[in-house]
Design an enzyme around this catalytic site. Structure first.
Site, PDB file in Angstrom:
ATOM      1  N   CYS A 170       1.112  -1.575  -0.219  1.00 45.99           N
ATOM      2  CA  CYS A 170      -0.178  -0.497   0.145  1.00 45.99           C
ATOM      3  C   CYS A 170       1.087   1.166  -0.059  1.00 45.99           C
ATOM      4  O   CYS A 170       2.037   1.758   1.459  1.00 45.99           O
ATOM      5  CB  CYS A 170      -0.981  -0.329   1.039  1.00 45.99           C
ATOM      6  SG  CYS A 170      -1.630   1.564   1.039  1.00 45.99           S
TER       7      CYS A 170
ATOM      8  N   CYS B 204      -0.915   4.050   2.530  1.00 38.97           N
ATOM      9  CA  CYS B 204      -1.299   4.652   4.451  1.00 38.97           C
ATOM     10  C   CYS B 204      -0.081   2.658   4.827  1.00 38.97           C
ATOM     11  O   CYS B 204       0.476   2.241   4.389  1.00 38.97           O
ATOM     12  CB  CYS B 204      -1.340   4.497   4.508  1.00 38.97           C
ATOM     13  SG  CYS B 204      -3.253   4.529   3.850  1.00 38.97           S
ATOM     14  N   SER B 205      -1.477   1.886   4.737  1.00 38.95           N
ATOM     15  CA  SER B 205      -0.953   0.720   5.508  1.00 38.95           C
ATOM     16  C   SER B 205      -2.464  -0.325   4.822  1.00 38.95           C
ATOM     17  O   SER B 205      -2.316  -0.687   5.784  1.00 38.95           O
ATOM     18  CB  SER B 205      -0.495   0.229   6.226  1.00 38.95           C
ATOM     19  OG  SER B 205      -1.823   1.121   7.601  1.00 38.95           O
ATOM     20  N   CYS B 206      -2.842  -0.058   3.607  1.00 39.14           N
ATOM     21  CA  CYS B 206      -4.321  -0.678   3.483  1.00 39.14           C
ATOM     22  C   CYS B 206      -4.043  -2.551   3.155  1.00 39.14           C
ATOM     23  O   CYS B 206      -3.073  -2.550   2.944  1.00 39.14           O
ATOM     24  CB  CYS B 206      -4.902  -0.488   2.202  1.00 39.14           C
ATOM     25  SG  CYS B 206      -5.187   1.252   2.492  1.00 39.14           S
TER      26      CYS B 206
END
Lengths: 195, 77
Positions: free
Chosen positions: A103, A106-108
Site C-alpha cells: 500500500c 498508507c497501510s491498507c
C-alpha cells in the site's frame, strides 16, 4: 476537546494516547472493555490463520478456488470472515507469475484474513521501493526470483485489498485441509516469500 | 522475514512495538464504529500525516491524525 499537542514536552505518544483514552472513556465515546476486546481480536483471533484456511480450501476445492479468484470478498465470507470495508481481491501465483502486495499511500491490508500488517509493510522504504524495484526488494527480503518469472505488484487502497494465493507446494497430495493450512505463512500471502 | 521454530503463524512479529500503539489502534476503531469520526476522513488524515513527516514513526503519525480528527469532530458536550 483537548489538543494533546499542548501537553508538556516530556509527554511522549504513550502518555498522550493514555490521556485521549481516558477522555474518550469518560465521554462514553468508547464503551468499557471495547479497546481490550479489539486488541485481543486482532492479535489472537483474526490473523493470518484465516487467510491460511482460505488458501488451503482453494488448493483442495477447485470450484472454491474459482469463486475466490472471481469474487474474493464473497468467497472469504463463505468461511465466516468478513470486514467493515472494501473488496478483497485474490491474486494467484503461478510458475510464471509472482504477485506481491503493497500500500504505497498508507497501510491498507486485508485485515479480515491477515490480521494487522507487519511493521515493515508500513515502512516508507517498503511502500516506495516495492513498486519501483520489486525484484530487488524481494531479493533483499530473502526471495530470489528468476528473470523468467514476471512480478506483478498490487497497490492496495481502502476499496481494494489484495491477498496472494501462493503456489501449492509439491508432494502435498496426501495432506488434508488442516495440514495444508498449517503450511501457509503470512508472508506468502503478502507475496514476499514462497512456500 | 521468514520464521523458524514453531508454527509460523504463531511467530508473526507483533505489529505493535509498544502497548500504547495497540490501544490507539483499538480506540480509533471504537470511535469510528460509534460514529464519532468518519473512517474515510480519518484515513485521509493518516495519509496526510505520513506525507507531512515521512520519517516520523508510523504510530505517531496515526496519533496526530487521530488527534486532528477528534478536534475536527468538535466538542462533545
Amino acid at each position: 476537546m483537548t489538543n494533546a499537542h499542548h501537553t508538556h514536552d516530556h509527554d511522549g505518544p504513550a502518555a498522550r494516547t493514555a490521556a485521549i483514552e481516558k477522555l474518550l472513556t469518560e465521554k462514553g465515546m468508547v464503551p468499557e472493555g471495547f479497546i481490550d476486546s479489539v486488541i485481543e481480536t486482532y492479535t489472537e483471533k483474526v490473523g493470518p490463520r484465516n487467510g491460511a484456511r482460505v488458501v488451503a480450501k482453494a488448493w483442495m476445492d477447485d470450484d472454491y478456488r474459482r469463486r475466490l479468484l472471481s469474487d474474493g470478498k464473497s468467497a472469504i465470507e463463505e468461511l465466516g470472515y468478513s470486514g467493515p470495508e472494501g473488496d478483497v481481491v485474490v491474486v494467484e501465483n503461478t510458475d510464471e507469475i509472482h504477485n506481491v502486495v503493497v500500500c504505497t499511500l498508507c497501510s491498507c491490508y486485508p485485515w479480515t484474513v491477515l490480521g494487522l500488517p507487519p511493521t515493515w509493510y508500513k515502512s516508507p522504504e517498503y511502500r516506495a521501493r516495492m513498486v519501483r524495484e520489486p525484484r530487488t526488494v524481494l531479493r533483499e527480503m530473502g526471495l530470489d526470483l528468476s528473470k523468467e518469472v514476471e512480478i506483478q505488484v498490487w497497490d492496495s487502497s481502502a476499496e481494494k485489498r489484495y491477498l496472494v494465493l501462493p503456489v501449492r507446494p509439491q508432494d502435498t497430495d496426501l495432506l488434508d485441509e488442516q495440514e495444508l493450512a498449517a503450511m501457509v505463512t503470512r508472508d506468502s500471502m503478502i507475496g514476499v516469500s514462497k512456500l | 522475514m521468514s520464521v523458524t521454530g514453531a508454527h509460523p503463524l504463531d511467530q508473526a512479529p507483533s505489529t505493535f512495538e509498544e502497548p500504547w500503539q495497540a490501544r490507539l489502534f483499538a480506540m480509533t476503531q471504537g470511535v469510528i464504529e460509534s460514529g464519532g469520526i468518519d473512517r474515510e476522513g480519518f484515513r485521509q488524515r493518516l495519509i496526510a500525516a505520513i506525507e507531512a513527516l515521512p520519517q516520523r514513526p508510523y504510530w505517531e503519525s496515526w496519533l496526530a491524525a487521530f488527534d486532528d480528527a477528534l478536534l475536527a469532530a468538535g466538542p462533545t458536550d
